[in-house]
Design an enzyme around this catalytic site. Structure first.
Site, PDB file in Angstrom:
ATOM      1  N   TYR A 173      -2.405  -1.032  10.385  1.00 29.82           N
ATOM      2  CA  TYR A 173      -2.315  -1.285   9.072  1.00 29.82           C
ATOM      3  C   TYR A 173      -0.806  -0.851   8.185  1.00 29.82           C
ATOM      4  O   TYR A 173      -0.270  -1.360   7.439  1.00 29.82           O
ATOM      5  CB  TYR A 173      -3.365  -0.334   8.200  1.00 29.82           C
ATOM      6  CG  TYR A 173      -3.484  -0.691   6.862  1.00 29.82           C
ATOM      7  CD1 TYR A 173      -4.170  -1.659   6.270  1.00 29.82           C
ATOM      8  CD2 TYR A 173      -3.153   0.186   5.908  1.00 29.82           C
ATOM      9  CE1 TYR A 173      -4.407  -1.769   5.098  1.00 29.82           C
ATOM     10  CE2 TYR A 173      -3.284  -0.039   4.395  1.00 29.82           C
ATOM     11  CZ  TYR A 173      -3.825  -0.892   4.021  1.00 29.82           C
ATOM     12  OH  TYR A 173      -4.116  -1.164   2.678  1.00 29.82           O
ATOM     13  N   SER A 197       0.848  -1.078  -0.197  1.00 32.00           N
ATOM     14  CA  SER A 197       0.020  -0.013  -0.045  1.00 32.00           C
ATOM     15  C   SER A 197       0.970   1.214  -0.102  1.00 32.00           C
ATOM     16  O   SER A 197       1.790   1.319   0.449  1.00 32.00           O
ATOM     17  CB  SER A 197      -0.843   0.000   1.299  1.00 32.00           C
ATOM     18  OG  SER A 197      -1.407   1.338   1.482  1.00 32.00           O
TER      19      SER A 197
HETATM   20  P1  NAD Z   1     -11.532  -6.139  -0.302  1.00 33.27           P
HETATM   21  O1  NAD Z   1     -11.920  -5.857   0.896  1.00 33.27           O
HETATM   22  O2  NAD Z   1     -12.509  -5.850  -1.655  1.00 33.27           O
HETATM   23  O3  NAD Z   1     -10.812  -7.345  -0.528  1.00 33.27           O
HETATM   24  C1  NAD Z   1     -10.041  -7.888   0.446  1.00 33.27           C
HETATM   25  C2  NAD Z   1     -10.041  -9.471   0.098  1.00 33.27           C
HETATM   26  O4  NAD Z   1      -9.195 -10.100   1.195  1.00 33.27           O
HETATM   27  C3  NAD Z   1     -11.410 -10.027   0.013  1.00 33.27           C
HETATM   28  O5  NAD Z   1     -11.569 -11.066  -0.880  1.00 33.27           O
HETATM   29  C4  NAD Z   1     -11.521 -10.773   1.483  1.00 33.27           C
HETATM   30  O6  NAD Z   1     -12.471 -11.881   1.265  1.00 33.27           O
HETATM   31  C5  NAD Z   1     -10.221 -11.253   1.695  1.00 33.27           C
HETATM   32  N1  NAD Z   1      -9.956 -11.718   2.999  1.00 33.27           N
HETATM   33  C6  NAD Z   1     -10.161 -10.818   4.124  1.00 33.27           C
HETATM   34  N2  NAD Z   1      -9.962 -11.507   5.243  1.00 33.27           N
HETATM   35  C7  NAD Z   1      -9.203 -12.655   4.904  1.00 33.27           C
HETATM   36  C8  NAD Z   1      -8.988 -13.880   5.514  1.00 33.27           C
HETATM   37  N3  NAD Z   1      -8.818 -13.857   6.794  1.00 33.27           N
HETATM   38  N4  NAD Z   1      -8.379 -15.080   4.801  1.00 33.27           N
HETATM   39  C9  NAD Z   1      -8.586 -14.909   3.339  1.00 33.27           C
HETATM   40  N5  NAD Z   1      -9.189 -13.945   2.720  1.00 33.27           N
HETATM   41  C10 NAD Z   1      -9.421 -12.664   3.649  1.00 33.27           C
HETATM   42  O7  NAD Z   1     -10.252  -4.955  -0.418  1.00 33.27           O
HETATM   43  P2  NAD Z   1      -9.303  -4.580  -1.182  1.00 33.27           P
HETATM   44  O8  NAD Z   1      -9.354  -2.908  -1.242  1.00 33.27           O
HETATM   45  O9  NAD Z   1      -9.479  -5.319  -2.862  1.00 33.27           O
HETATM   46  O10 NAD Z   1      -8.010  -4.906  -0.590  1.00 33.27           O
HETATM   47  C11 NAD Z   1      -6.935  -5.854  -1.317  1.00 33.27           C
HETATM   48  C12 NAD Z   1      -5.475  -5.529  -0.709  1.00 33.27           C
HETATM   49  O11 NAD Z   1      -5.073  -4.221  -1.279  1.00 33.27           O
HETATM   50  C13 NAD Z   1      -5.458  -5.361   0.934  1.00 33.27           C
HETATM   51  O12 NAD Z   1      -4.215  -5.910   1.379  1.00 33.27           O
HETATM   52  C14 NAD Z   1      -5.496  -3.785   1.101  1.00 33.27           C
HETATM   53  O13 NAD Z   1      -4.672  -3.607   2.177  1.00 33.27           O
HETATM   54  C15 NAD Z   1      -4.667  -3.395  -0.156  1.00 33.27           C
HETATM   55  N6  NAD Z   1      -4.770  -1.971  -0.455  1.00 33.27           N
HETATM   56  C16 NAD Z   1      -6.209  -1.700  -0.951  1.00 33.27           C
HETATM   57  C17 NAD Z   1      -6.361  -0.102  -1.405  1.00 33.27           C
HETATM   58  C18 NAD Z   1      -7.630   0.267  -1.648  1.00 33.27           C
HETATM   59  O14 NAD Z   1      -7.786   1.528  -1.641  1.00 33.27           O
HETATM   60  N7  NAD Z   1      -8.768  -0.527  -1.932  1.00 33.27           N
HETATM   61  C19 NAD Z   1      -5.239   0.585  -1.354  1.00 33.27           C
HETATM   62  C20 NAD Z   1      -4.114   0.052  -0.939  1.00 33.27           C
HETATM   63  C21 NAD Z   1      -3.760  -1.289  -0.475  1.00 33.27           C
END
Ligand code: NAD
Length: 256
Positions: free
Chosen positions: A151, A138
């Site tokens: 985080y 991130s």
């Molecule tokens: P999201 O909530 O849409 O996806 C998260 C995924 O992780 C989902 O598929 C969920 O089912 C899964 N998950 C959660 N807990 C779990 C567990 N215990 N075991 C297995 N799977 C699990 O969120 P996202 O925004 O797509 O985030 C995905 C990644 O990207 C994360 O690591 C997040 O920190 C990172 N990220 C997101 C953003 C953003 O703006 N959306 C920015 C920077 C980093």
């Protein structure tokens, strides 16, 4: 380009993980998608991606908060050539009020899971002399924001793990890198927009531009397709000497 390669994407029944899984499947990889649930719709999602891309796609349930589950995921997949550590959760609170169970869950899912899956996947990659590990960190792996202690700590940890793994396997055909997204419009982020509109009494476009994307100079969300495209690039031959580093896809956030 990735025909004959098997990819595991953790936390991929939604958001960025799903976007990455689809782009890897489009590039020809056999893909394992994952989350902690084991519902009919999870398996149906895998079948749908397979039908749309022509690539073999399976769903394997495993809870990334549990080390044994992380290792079992790699074993059940029969190993992998490409490992994308994406599963992640968020919680926002002041550090002196941060619930201990939330701290532990964020460290387990966002950081320790990548240690366990990497440890399980590396022997197979070493035996083949080829591997790609892509950690979804991130902008918070490089900078901090208040109220996101767990985080930010976990994502900085992911960047440190990325560098260490890269050094340990350098010269063996295996690379390890981290993608550092800024704000990406995933269902998780989309769900926050109506509340933010109410709290700030602003319309959708204004709240996105002035509140949510205040730290993202482009004032535009990054997309899950862009995350997938970056992951596919990191799996390409052009990226064979890119290792132990971060690629920011953040509209300029970390240039500030
Ligand atoms: P999201 O909530 O849409 O996806 C998260 C995924 O992780 C989902 O598929 C969920 O089912 C899964 N998950 C959660 N807990 C779990 C567990 N215990 N075991 C297995 N799977 C699990 O969120 P996202 O925004 O797509 O985030 C995905 C990644 O990207 C994360 O690591 C997040 O920190 C990172 N990220 C997101 C953003 C953003 O703006 N959306 C920015 C920077 C980093």
């Amino acid at each position: 380009m990735l025909a004959g390669k098997t990819a595991i994407v953790t936390g991929s029944n939604s958001g960025i993980g799903l976007g990455v899984a689809i782009e890897l499947a489009k590039a020809g990889a056999a893909v394992v998608i994952n989350s902690f649930t084991d519902r009919e719709e999870d398996h149906a999602l895998a079948a749908q991606i397979a039908a749309e891309t022509g690539a073999p796609v399976r769903y394997i349930a495993a809870d990334m908060s549990k080390g044994d589950d992380c290792r079992a995921l790699v074993e059940k997949a029969g190993g992998c050539d490409i490992l994308v550590n994406n599963a992640g959760i968020q919680y926002v609170a002041a550090v002196d009020e941060f619930p201990v169970e939330k701290w532990n869950a964020i460290l387990a899912i966002n950081l320790s899971s990548a240690f366990h899956t990497t440890a399980a996947a590396l022997p197979g990659m070493k035996a083949k002399g080829w591997g790609r590990i892509v950690n979804i960190a991130s902008a918070h792996g490089l900078t901090a924001s208040p109220f996101k202690s767990a985080y930010v700590a976990a994502k900085h940890g992911v960047v440190g793990l990325t560098k260490t793994v890269a050094l340990e396997v350098a010269g063996q055909g295996i690379t390890c890198n981290a993608i550092c997204p800024g704000y990406v419009l995933t269902p998780l982020v989309e769900a926050q927009i109506p509340d933010q509109m109410k709290v700030h009494n602003m319309d959708r476009d204004t709240v996105i531009r002035e509140v949510m994307l205040q730290r993202q100079p482009s004032r535009q969300f990054a997309t899950v397709e862009q995350m997938g495209g970056t992951a596919v690039f990191l799996c390409s031959d052009a990226a064979a000497q890119i290792t132990g580093t971060t690629i920011s896809v953040d509209g300029g956030w970390t240039a500030l």
